[in-house]
Write a protein that holds these residues in place. Structure first.
Motif: not given
Ligand SMILES: Nc1ncnc2c1ncn2[C@@H]1O[C@H](COP(=O)(O)OP(=O)(O)OP(=O)(O)O)[C@@H](O)[C@H]1O
Length: 249
Positions: A11-12, A19, A21, A40-45, A47, A56, A88, A162, A196
Protein backbone atom coordinates in the motif's frame (compact mmCIF):
# COMPACT_ATOMS: atom_id res chain seq x y z
CA UNK A 1 -11.18 -24.77 3.12
CA UNK A 2 -9.77 -21.28 2.66
CA UNK A 3 -6.19 -21.19 1.47
CA UNK A 4 -3.88 -18.18 1.25
CA UNK A 5 -0.91 -18.88 -0.97
CA UNK A 6 2.14 -16.65 -0.98
CA UNK A 7 -0.09 -13.62 -0.43
CA UNK A 8 1.49 -10.16 -0.57
CA UNK A 9 0.13 -6.64 -0.32
CA UNK A 10 1.71 -3.26 -0.93
CA UNK A 11 0.00 0.00 0.00
CA UNK A 12 1.08 3.61 -0.34
CA UNK A 13 2.02 5.25 2.97
CA UNK A 14 1.45 8.90 4.00
CA UNK A 15 4.70 9.96 2.29
CA UNK A 16 3.56 8.48 -1.01
CA UNK A 17 6.02 5.58 -0.74
CA UNK A 18 5.11 1.93 -1.39
CA UNK A 19 5.02 -0.04 1.82
CA UNK A 20 5.00 -3.83 2.04
CA UNK A 21 2.15 -4.65 4.40
CA UNK A 22 1.77 -8.42 3.86
CA UNK A 23 4.81 -10.41 2.76
CA UNK A 24 4.23 -13.81 1.17
CA UNK A 25 1.79 -15.25 3.70
CA UNK A 26 0.68 -18.91 3.51
CA UNK A 27 -2.24 -20.11 5.67
CA UNK A 28 -4.86 -22.85 5.42
CA UNK A 29 -8.12 -22.39 7.33
CA UNK A 30 -9.96 -25.70 7.73
CA UNK A 31 -13.71 -26.18 8.14
CA UNK A 32 -15.05 -26.84 11.61
CA UNK A 33 -12.29 -24.81 13.24
CA UNK A 34 -11.97 -21.50 15.04
CA UNK A 35 -8.80 -19.51 14.35
CA UNK A 36 -7.35 -16.47 16.05
CA UNK A 37 -5.11 -13.99 14.28
CA UNK A 38 -3.18 -11.95 16.81
CA UNK A 39 -0.03 -9.86 17.06
CA UNK A 40 1.07 -6.28 17.71
CA UNK A 41 -0.67 -3.16 16.41
CA UNK A 42 0.12 -2.46 12.79
CA UNK A 43 1.30 -6.05 12.19
CA UNK A 44 -1.07 -6.61 9.26
CA UNK A 45 -4.03 -8.52 10.77
CA UNK A 46 -6.81 -6.29 9.41
CA UNK A 47 -5.03 -6.02 6.05
CA UNK A 48 -5.05 -9.81 5.85
CA UNK A 49 -8.79 -9.88 6.59
CA UNK A 50 -9.42 -7.21 3.95
CA UNK A 51 -7.43 -9.27 1.41
CA UNK A 52 -9.60 -12.31 2.17
CA UNK A 53 -12.79 -10.23 1.83
CA UNK A 54 -11.57 -8.60 -1.42
CA UNK A 55 -11.49 -5.07 0.02
CA UNK A 56 -7.76 -4.97 -0.78
CA UNK A 57 -6.33 -6.57 -3.90
CA UNK A 58 -3.17 -8.61 -3.46
CA UNK A 59 -0.03 -7.70 -5.42
CA UNK A 60 1.05 -11.31 -5.44
CA UNK A 61 -0.26 -14.72 -4.49
CA UNK A 62 -3.61 -16.49 -4.62
CA UNK A 63 -6.67 -17.09 -2.46
CA UNK A 64 -8.61 -20.35 -2.84
CA UNK A 65 -12.02 -21.17 -1.38
CA UNK A 66 -12.84 -24.90 -1.50
CA UNK A 67 -10.23 -25.32 -4.22
CA UNK A 68 -11.53 -22.48 -6.43
CA UNK A 69 -9.32 -19.49 -7.16
CA UNK A 70 -11.19 -16.42 -5.84
CA UNK A 71 -8.21 -14.03 -6.02
CA UNK A 72 -9.81 -11.84 -8.68
CA UNK A 73 -13.37 -11.78 -7.33
CA UNK A 74 -14.76 -8.56 -5.86
CA UNK A 75 -16.27 -8.10 -2.40
CA UNK A 76 -19.87 -8.88 -3.33
CA UNK A 77 -18.87 -11.98 -5.33
CA UNK A 78 -16.92 -13.25 -2.31
CA UNK A 79 -19.86 -12.44 -0.02
CA UNK A 80 -22.11 -14.47 -2.35
CA UNK A 81 -19.69 -17.40 -1.97
CA UNK A 82 -20.06 -17.20 1.82
CA UNK A 83 -17.28 -14.97 3.13
CA UNK A 84 -18.34 -12.42 5.74
CA UNK A 85 -16.31 -9.77 7.54
CA UNK A 86 -17.29 -7.85 10.68
CA UNK A 87 -15.30 -4.61 10.54
CA UNK A 88 -13.03 -3.48 13.35
CA UNK A 89 -14.71 -0.07 13.06
CA UNK A 90 -18.11 -0.68 11.52
CA UNK A 91 -19.64 2.01 9.31
CA UNK A 92 -22.91 3.72 10.30
CA UNK A 93 -25.77 3.53 7.82
CA UNK A 94 -28.14 6.44 8.41
CA UNK A 95 -31.75 5.80 7.49
CA UNK A 96 -31.48 2.04 7.96
CA UNK A 97 -33.12 0.30 10.90
CA UNK A 98 -31.49 -2.49 12.91
CA UNK A 99 -34.11 -4.94 11.61
CA UNK A 100 -33.33 -3.82 8.04
CA UNK A 101 -29.59 -4.46 8.34
CA UNK A 102 -30.20 -7.97 9.72
CA UNK A 103 -32.65 -8.58 6.87
CA UNK A 104 -30.01 -7.51 4.34
CA UNK A 105 -27.55 -9.91 5.98
CA UNK A 106 -30.07 -12.75 6.02
CA UNK A 107 -33.15 -12.17 3.80
CA UNK A 108 -35.14 -15.03 5.39
CA UNK A 109 -34.58 -13.97 8.98
CA UNK A 110 -37.82 -13.56 10.95
CA UNK A 111 -38.52 -11.41 13.99
CA UNK A 112 -37.89 -14.27 16.44
CA UNK A 113 -34.45 -14.97 14.97
CA UNK A 114 -33.67 -11.25 14.83
CA UNK A 115 -34.43 -11.01 18.55
CA UNK A 116 -32.22 -14.03 19.26
CA UNK A 117 -29.30 -12.48 17.33
CA UNK A 118 -29.67 -9.19 19.22
CA UNK A 119 -29.70 -11.05 22.55
CA UNK A 120 -26.62 -13.03 21.40
CA UNK A 121 -24.66 -9.78 21.33
CA UNK A 122 -26.12 -8.44 24.58
CA UNK A 123 -28.68 -6.02 23.10
CA UNK A 124 -32.22 -5.97 24.45
CA UNK A 125 -34.54 -6.55 21.43
CA UNK A 126 -37.37 -4.50 22.99
CA UNK A 127 -35.05 -1.49 23.10
CA UNK A 128 -33.13 -1.92 19.85
CA UNK A 129 -35.32 -3.69 17.27
CA UNK A 130 -36.96 -0.51 15.97
CA UNK A 131 -33.95 1.80 16.26
CA UNK A 132 -32.16 3.54 13.42
CA UNK A 133 -28.51 2.65 12.85
CA UNK A 134 -27.42 6.26 12.56
CA UNK A 135 -29.35 7.68 15.48
CA UNK A 136 -27.38 8.04 18.65
CA UNK A 137 -26.07 4.50 18.97
CA UNK A 138 -22.81 4.18 20.87
CA UNK A 139 -19.67 2.78 19.25
CA UNK A 140 -20.09 -0.42 21.30
CA UNK A 141 -23.73 -0.81 20.22
CA UNK A 142 -22.80 -0.35 16.54
CA UNK A 143 -20.06 -2.95 17.01
CA UNK A 144 -22.54 -5.44 18.52
CA UNK A 145 -24.99 -4.95 15.64
CA UNK A 146 -22.15 -5.57 13.18
CA UNK A 147 -21.37 -8.86 14.94
CA UNK A 148 -25.09 -9.78 15.08
CA UNK A 149 -25.43 -9.37 11.32
CA UNK A 150 -22.37 -11.55 10.68
CA UNK A 151 -23.85 -14.25 12.93
CA UNK A 152 -27.18 -13.90 11.08
CA UNK A 153 -25.45 -14.20 7.71
CA UNK A 154 -24.67 -17.90 8.30
CA UNK A 155 -21.48 -17.63 6.22
CA UNK A 156 -18.94 -20.32 5.40
CA UNK A 157 -16.05 -18.11 6.49
CA UNK A 158 -16.83 -15.53 9.18
CA UNK A 159 -14.12 -13.03 10.08
CA UNK A 160 -14.59 -11.07 13.31
CA UNK A 161 -12.16 -8.13 13.55
CA UNK A 162 -11.47 -7.40 17.23
CA UNK A 163 -14.98 -8.29 18.48
CA UNK A 164 -13.85 -7.33 21.99
CA UNK A 165 -13.38 -3.64 21.07
CA UNK A 166 -16.01 -1.63 22.94
CA UNK A 167 -17.83 -4.76 24.05
CA UNK A 168 -18.10 -5.71 27.74
CA UNK A 169 -16.66 -8.89 29.22
CA UNK A 170 -20.06 -10.50 29.75
CA UNK A 171 -20.94 -10.10 26.06
CA UNK A 172 -17.52 -11.34 24.96
CA UNK A 173 -17.98 -14.49 27.08
CA UNK A 174 -21.42 -15.04 25.51
CA UNK A 175 -20.01 -14.43 22.04
CA UNK A 176 -17.25 -16.96 22.64
CA UNK A 177 -19.91 -19.52 23.63
CA UNK A 178 -21.88 -18.80 20.45
CA UNK A 179 -18.81 -19.02 18.22
CA UNK A 180 -17.80 -22.35 19.81
CA UNK A 181 -21.35 -23.73 19.35
CA UNK A 182 -21.79 -22.52 15.78
CA UNK A 183 -18.35 -23.07 14.28
CA UNK A 184 -16.37 -25.71 16.18
CA UNK A 185 -16.86 -29.07 14.53
CA UNK A 186 -19.30 -27.61 11.97
CA UNK A 187 -18.35 -29.28 8.65
CA UNK A 188 -19.51 -26.21 6.68
CA UNK A 189 -18.04 -23.31 8.64
CA UNK A 190 -14.84 -21.59 9.73
CA UNK A 191 -14.43 -18.67 12.16
CA UNK A 192 -11.44 -16.33 12.06
CA UNK A 193 -11.18 -13.96 15.01
CA UNK A 194 -8.71 -11.10 14.97
CA UNK A 195 -8.10 -10.51 18.63
CA UNK A 196 -5.86 -9.46 21.50
CA UNK A 197 -8.27 -10.88 24.06
CA UNK A 198 -7.04 -13.39 26.58
CA UNK A 199 -10.50 -14.95 26.93
CA UNK A 200 -10.81 -15.61 23.21
CA UNK A 201 -7.41 -17.22 22.53
CA UNK A 202 -7.83 -20.45 24.57
CA UNK A 203 -11.00 -21.49 22.68
CA UNK A 204 -9.26 -21.25 19.29
CA UNK A 205 -8.01 -24.37 17.55
CA UNK A 206 -5.07 -22.46 16.15
CA UNK A 207 -3.58 -19.06 16.87
CA UNK A 208 -1.66 -17.32 14.11
CA UNK A 209 0.69 -14.52 15.11
CA UNK A 210 1.10 -11.85 12.42
CA UNK A 211 3.78 -9.23 12.85
CA UNK A 212 5.46 -6.99 10.29
CA UNK A 213 3.38 -8.64 7.56
CA UNK A 214 4.62 -12.18 8.14
CA UNK A 215 3.51 -15.20 10.16
CA UNK A 216 5.66 -15.15 13.29
CA UNK A 217 4.19 -18.33 14.74
CA UNK A 218 1.27 -20.76 14.83
CA UNK A 219 -0.01 -23.04 17.56
CA UNK A 220 -2.39 -23.37 20.47
CA UNK A 221 -2.59 -20.76 23.24
CA UNK A 222 0.08 -22.39 25.41
CA UNK A 223 2.52 -22.81 22.54
CA UNK A 224 2.02 -19.26 21.33
CA UNK A 225 1.93 -17.50 24.73
CA UNK A 226 5.67 -16.63 24.86
CA UNK A 227 5.33 -14.87 21.49
CA UNK A 228 2.26 -12.78 22.39
CA UNK A 229 2.66 -12.20 26.14
CA UNK A 230 4.11 -8.69 25.79
CA UNK A 231 1.47 -7.60 23.28
CA UNK A 232 -1.42 -8.87 25.45
CA UNK A 233 0.04 -7.30 28.60
CA UNK A 234 0.45 -3.95 26.78
CA UNK A 235 -3.21 -4.12 25.73
CA UNK A 236 -4.29 -4.82 29.34
CA UNK A 237 -2.24 -1.85 30.59
CA UNK A 238 -3.80 0.39 27.90
CA UNK A 239 -7.27 -0.81 28.93
CA UNK A 240 -6.57 -0.15 32.65
CA UNK A 241 -5.25 3.33 31.84
CA UNK A 242 -8.37 4.04 29.77
CA UNK A 243 -10.62 2.92 32.65
CA UNK A 244 -8.64 5.04 35.17
CA UNK A 245 -8.87 8.14 32.95
CA UNK A 246 -12.61 7.47 32.57
CA UNK A 247 -13.00 7.22 36.38
CA UNK A 248 -11.00 10.44 36.97
CA UNK A 249 -13.21 12.30 34.49
N1 LIG B 1 -5.13 1.93 3.44
C1 LIG B 1 -3.88 1.96 3.90
N2 LIG B 1 -2.93 2.72 3.30
C2 LIG B 1 -1.65 2.73 3.75
N3 LIG B 1 -1.21 1.99 4.79
C3 LIG B 1 -2.11 1.22 5.42
C4 LIG B 1 -3.48 1.15 5.02
N4 LIG B 1 -4.13 0.28 5.82
C5 LIG B 1 -3.21 -0.16 6.70
N5 LIG B 1 -2.00 0.40 6.47
C6 LIG B 1 -0.76 0.14 7.21
O1 LIG B 1 -0.54 -1.25 7.16
C7 LIG B 1 0.01 -1.73 8.38
C8 LIG B 1 -0.84 -2.85 8.91
O2 LIG B 1 -2.11 -2.30 9.29
P1 LIG B 1 -3.28 -3.24 9.83
O3 LIG B 1 -4.46 -2.38 10.08
O4 LIG B 1 -3.43 -4.39 8.92
O5 LIG B 1 -2.63 -3.73 11.20
P2 LIG B 1 -3.30 -4.54 12.40
O6 LIG B 1 -2.37 -5.66 12.71
O7 LIG B 1 -4.70 -4.89 12.09
O8 LIG B 1 -3.24 -3.46 13.57
P3 LIG B 1 -4.20 -3.19 14.86
O9 LIG B 1 -3.90 -4.28 15.85
O10 LIG B 1 -3.74 -1.86 15.32
O11 LIG B 1 -5.63 -3.17 14.39
C9 LIG B 1 0.10 -0.52 9.30
O12 LIG B 1 1.42 -0.01 9.26
C10 LIG B 1 -0.87 0.48 8.69
O13 LIG B 1 -0.46 1.79 8.93
Amino acid sequence: MLKLENLSLQLVDDNGDDKEIIKGVNIEFQKGKVYAITGPNGGGKTSLAKLIMGIYKQNNGKIYLDGNDISNLNVSERADLGIAYAFQQPPRFKGLGIQDILKIASPNIDTVQTRIRLRDVGLCPEEFLERDLGAGLSGGEIKRIEIAQILARDAKISIFDEPEAGVDLWTIRKLIEIIVNEYKGNPEKTAIIITHNQNVLPICDEIIVVDEGIIKGKGNSEEIWPLIKDDIECKMIEQCRGEMIHEIK
